[in-house]
Design an enzyme around this catalytic site. Structure first.
Site, PDB file in Angstrom:
ATOM      1  CD  GLU A 193      74.717  47.582  34.599  1.00  0.00           C
ATOM      2  OE1 GLU A 193      73.657  47.374  35.202  1.00  0.00           O
ATOM      3  OE2 GLU A 193      75.830  47.365  35.100  1.00  0.00           O
ATOM      4  CD  GLU A 264      78.741  50.278  35.844  1.00  0.00           C
ATOM      5  OE1 GLU A 264      78.583  50.093  37.058  1.00  0.00           O
ATOM      6  OE2 GLU A 264      78.395  51.286  35.251  1.00  0.00           O
TER       7      GLU A 264
END
Ligand SMILES: *[C@@H]1O[C@H](CO)[C@@H](O)[C@H](O)[C@H]1NC(C)=O
Ligand SMILES: *[C@@H]1O[C@H](CO)[C@@H](O)[C@H](O)[C@H]1NC(C)=O
Ligand SMILES: *[C@@H]1O[C@H](CO)[C@@H](O)[C@H](O)[C@H]1NC(C)=O
Ligand SMILES: *[C@@H]1O[C@H](CO)[C@@H](O)[C@H](O)[C@H]1NC(C)=O
Ligand SMILES: *[C@@H]1O[C@H](CO)[C@@H](O)[C@H](O)[C@H]1NC(C)=O
Ligand SMILES: *[C@@H]1O[C@H](CO)[C@@H](O)[C@H](O)[C@H]1NC(C)=O
Ligand SMILES: *[C@@H]1O[C@H](CO)[C@@H](O)[C@H](O)[C@H]1NC(C)=O
Ligand SMILES: *[C@@H]1O[C@H](CO)[C@@H](O)[C@H](O)[C@H]1NC(C)=O
Ligand SMILES: *[C@@H]1O[C@H](CO)[C@@H](O)[C@H](O)[C@H]1NC(C)=O
Ligand SMILES: *[C@@H]1O[C@H](CO)[C@@H](O)[C@H](O)[C@H]1NC(C)=O
Ligand SMILES: *[C@@H]1O[C@H](CO)[C@@H](O)[C@H](O)[C@H]1NC(C)=O
Ligand SMILES: *[C@@H]1O[C@H](CO)[C@@H](O)[C@H](O)[C@H]1NC(C)=O
Length: 730
Positions: A193, A264
């Site tokens: 991320e 995710e």
């Protein structure tokens, strides 16, 4: 403290979206048939075939090796063919160059277990992982490297990141664990991320992304790499989407040759002290998964977490619970959580039933009504599979290929042959079970307990001195949650005064002359607070002893190396004059507790303090000890700390975690009262239980019990489930 809510939360759904055509390595000539892995717009290609992967995250240090076989077997039985794990740098390299791959850190054994059961592995190396894990997985010593700035184009960081990544890749290679070597690892991840923090580093961030991709690819694993939440992941690294609604937010693959990957998604949002439990309905999760397969040609779904497990010892990040993703398909103890597990299992079976058509067929869609849509995959030999989506809140009758179907409200029907409905996301057929935790052993007799009061230090007893209020992490080096700040304060006559203490986190207990005068704490990502209280100083020299406590290291955001915790200012305001003790004032420090220094919780350390009989009245800052025999049988074991308030627990010297009963959720209930005691931490007889209680918890209310499942329940409907409020698309 944090600028954004960029949590790498993780009940993850990792999707390979195929847009067909133009495939990369995919040009079938380039497809490897030796077990190596490539990809095209449609999916990962393993040993020459496109694959539909249902994956689940299971983190090896969050359970014990004796649990791994069963966890993986239950995942397989639940229809998964892939297990995903992060790699935990601070577990493996606690000191520079000193590695630990034993016990819960035995990643090779974990992956070989996955392999032995015939499943694939996704290895998310990071090595920054966030993961609600202390310091996002980075070793504390990294913070002390001169000139280091984490996760950017910074030579020291890149050196250590490359060094560790190489170490892990080399270890995997030496054990022949990459698919290209005949092993189970089909995909690896570098960074995590990063896009969330990239802007904070300007151009250096962009240079770092290029460097990280090149460094990873240069390690020649023979399997692809992904970067999650990194829209500009450089070729050939695949960009992946993380998040709650990738179907709406994902920019798509950044090159026509890449599959789209969703790394995710979550069934449940991880728990925080003080926050409500947030769980998604099984119907809703199944709907989302089916929609992404249907609509985005998804071929890879990863549940974050499939088994969350336990943050043992001090391994949670700030303000997250010891229990991790307990409402996942496998609960904290590894028990099957129905109906979620069973509902997803049926979904997986229905989808796998038509996987060839999904992977090799052509996708079309057409409207069946205002809020109804069909996604149809047609393959060779008239093979056909359909997903009929009803985004309406009402049941709706539609016509599909001249037949009438009733579509339940907010559901997707799967027709593996375009004819018979084999699964509907809203019809939960899975049997429900209720989890029972029965106290079998009570510690309600004072005779069972011994206690030892932690010493409240005074200025004279400290050796570390400074005229400033020191930053907590710099001072403790993360060897303890606790840092004492002590000072002397002289007044000419007895007098009341106001004392104002500012802290950057996380918890403060203030003592004047050994008496508690107040305590306060911050909140998740809002760590700072002020303690303001009236105190009585007596004539002469008074002792101020301030215990600043951390509840886990931060795990997210840019510049993690320069975060601060602990006290920032201390002011006394009184009739006899006010004094600012913030700087130019002598402070004495004690890192950690005396009990920690002698390892009071270990068999050897326990004899180093004079334990006394339990005094009946509960006390603050007190160590408690009891001896117990393990409960019979093989069911998982847990300890109920409902009567306690805040502290930590050890069994036979092993930390089983923090507890914080006195910080309730909005509904007034504690976030977690039961802590998992893994069976492998126990011996049949004479186990030593040690607790450190900071407040006035009552050990006589503690009990230990076993955990098991009972058929039939009403638990399913009693959760505050999250559902279809936001996403309503067909
Ligand atoms: C990591 O760095 C150490 C020196 O600090 C070196 O001895 C070791 O070979 C390096 N390991 C790798 C895999 O690069
Ligand atoms: C991920 O799952 C949650 C519920 O589990 C859902 O709200 C969200 O839309 C899903 N995201 C995607 C991209 O499907
Ligand atoms: C936790 O709860 C607080 C207070 O209710 C809320 O403001 C905050 O957004 C919640 N945090 C998360 C991450 O849900
Ligand atoms: C697979 O599909 C066939 C029809 O194509 C059906 O008869 C069978 O029940 C399906 N099995 C599952 C597990 O959905
Ligand atoms: C799915 O695949 C079809 C080809 O079968 C393609 O036309 C379509 O654009 C793809 N959809 C997405 C969202 O990638
Ligand atoms: C349906 O298919 C068309 C043509 O391939 C595509 O443009 C459109 O985005 C699809 N609609 C949905 C809702 O998937
Ligand atoms: C469901 O249908 C009823 C009757 O047809 C209608 O009154 C109602 O508005 C519908 N509800 C929704 C949420 O569309
Ligand atoms: C549906 O019915 C029409 C006319 O009744 C026929 O032409 C068509 O082939 C049928 N379609 C299917 C998929 O059976
Ligand atoms: C942060 O915590 C303080 C109490 O320490 C509270 O007053 C404040 O409202 C919180 N801020 C947010 C944004 O939650
Ligand atoms: C921590 O210590 C380092 C030097 O060791 C210093 O540069 C840094 O500013 C300190 N951090 C804080 C938040 O005090
Ligand atoms: C106390 O001193 C600190 C450091 O000099 C200063 O930042 C702070 O504003 C002072 N506080 C008061 C209340 O004077
Ligand atoms: C405990 O003490 C024994 C005997 O003194 C010693 O052999 C052992 O290494 C010690 N264990 C630990 C963990 O310190």
């Amino acid at each position: 403290m944090y600028s954004s809510r960029n949590m790498c939360l993780k009940w993850l759904l990792l999707l390979l979206i195929a847009v067909a055509g133009g495939a990369v390595a995919a040009a079938s000539s380039a497809v490897r048939r030796d077990g190596g892995v490539t990809y095209d717009r449609r999916s990962l290609i393993i040993a020459g075939r496109r694959k539909l992967l249902f994956s689940g995250s299971i983190h090896y240090p969050r359970s014990t090796p004796d649990m791994w076989t069963s966890l993986i077997a239950k995942a397989k039985e639940g229809g998964l063919n892939t297990i995903d794990t992060y790699v935990f740098w601070n577990v493996h390299e606690p000191q520079p160059g000193q590695y630990d791959f034993s016990g819960r850190a035995d990643i090779v054994r974990f992956i070989k277990e996955i392999q032995a059961q015939g499943l694939y592995t996704i290895l998310r190396i990071g090595p920054f992982i966030q993961a609600e894990w202390t310091y996002g997985g980075l070793p504390f010593w990294l913070r002390e490297v001169p000139g280091i700035v984490f996760r950017t184009d910074n030579e020291p960081y890149k050196f250590y990141m490359q060094n560790f990544t190489t170490k892990i890749v080399d270890l995997m290679k030496s054990e022949k664990l990459f698919a290209s070597q005949g092993g189970p690892i089909v995909l690896s991840q570098i960074e995590n991320e990063y896009q969330n923090v990239e802007k904070a580093f300007n151009e250096a961030g962009a240079r770092y992304v290029l460097w990280a991709a090149k460094m990873a690819v240069g390690l020649n694993t023979g399997v692809p790499w992904v970067m999650c939440k990194q829209d500009d992941a450089p070729d050939p690294v695949i960009n992946a989407c993380n998040g709650r609604s990738c179907a709406e937010t994902f920019v798509g693959p950044n090159s026509p040759n890449k599959p789209a990957i969703w790394t995710e998604n979550w069934t449940h949002l991880y728990d925080l002290y003080g926050n409500a439990t947030r769980i998604y309905k099984p119907e809703y999760i199944a709907y989302q998964v089916a929609l992404f397969i249907a609509k985005l040609n998804g071929s890879f779904i990863n549940y974050y977490m499939y088994h969350g497990g336990t943050n043992f010892g001090r391994t949670t990040s700030a303000f997250t619970l010891t229990s991790y993703y307990d409402p996942a398909p496998l609960d904290e103890y590894g028990l099957i959580n129905e109906p979620l597990w069973g509902h997803l299992r049926e979904l997986h079976a229905a989808v796998q039933n038509c996987s060839d058509t999904l992977l090799y067929g052509q996708q079309t869609n057409y409207s069946l009504g205002p809020l109804q849509r069909a996604y149809v995959y047609s393959g060779d030999e008239r093979k056909c599979a359909a997903f009929l989506v009803n985004a309406d809140r009402n049941n709706t009758d539609i016509k599909f290929q001249n037949r009438t179907y009733r579509l339940p409200a907010e559901s997707i029907s799967i027709l593996p042959d375009c004819n018979i409905v084999s699964f509907n996301t809203a019809k939960v057929a899975a049997k429900c079970t209720e989890r029972i935790r029965v106290p079998t052993m009570k510690f309600d007799s004072p005779m069972l307990w011994q206690e030892w009061r932690e010493v409240i230090p005074v200025f004279d007893s400290t050796t570390l001195r400074s005229n400033l209020l020191l930053e907590q992490m710099n001072t403790t080096k993360d060897t303890s949650d606790y840092l004492w700040y002590t000072a002397e304060y002289e007044v000419p006559a007895d007098a009341k005064a106001e004392i104002k203490i500012g802290s950057r986190g996380h918890v403060l207990r203030a003592y004047i002359n050994g008496r508690l005068v107040g305590s306060a704490h911050g909140y998740f990502r809002n760590f700072s607070f002020t303690l303001d209280t009236t105190v009585l100083f007596h004539r002469g020299v008074n002792t101020i002893s301030l215990l600043s406590i951390m509840v886990g290291m931060p795990d997210s955001g840019a510049y993690l190396e320069s975060r601060a915790a602990g006290l920032v200012n201390v002011n006394v305001l009184g009739n006899q004059g006010s004094k600012n003790l913030t700087d130019k004032y002598p402070w004495g420090y004690q890192v950690g507790l005396v009990g920690e220094r002698v390892q009071i919780y270990s068999m050897n350390g326990s004899s180093k303090v004079p334990w006394s009989k339990y005094t009946i009245s509960p006390n603050q800052l007190t160590w408690y000890k009891a001896i117990f025999d393990a409960p019979g049988g093989s069911d998982p074991v847990a300890i109920n700390l409902n009567s306690m308030r805040k502290g930590q627990v050890w069994i036979n010297g092993q930390g089983i975690g923090r507890y914080w009963i006195s910080f309730p959720k909005p509904d007034g209930m504690p976030s977690q009262t039961w802590l998992h005691i893994p069976r492998s931490f126990l011996k049949p007889r004479g186990n030593m239980l040690v607790l450190f209680e900071e407040e006035m918890g009552n050990p006589l209310g503690i009990s230990i019990g076993t955990v098991y499942l009972k058929k039939l329940c009403n638990r399913y409907n009693s959760y505050p489930f999250l559902g279809f409020s936001s996403t309503r698309r067909s």
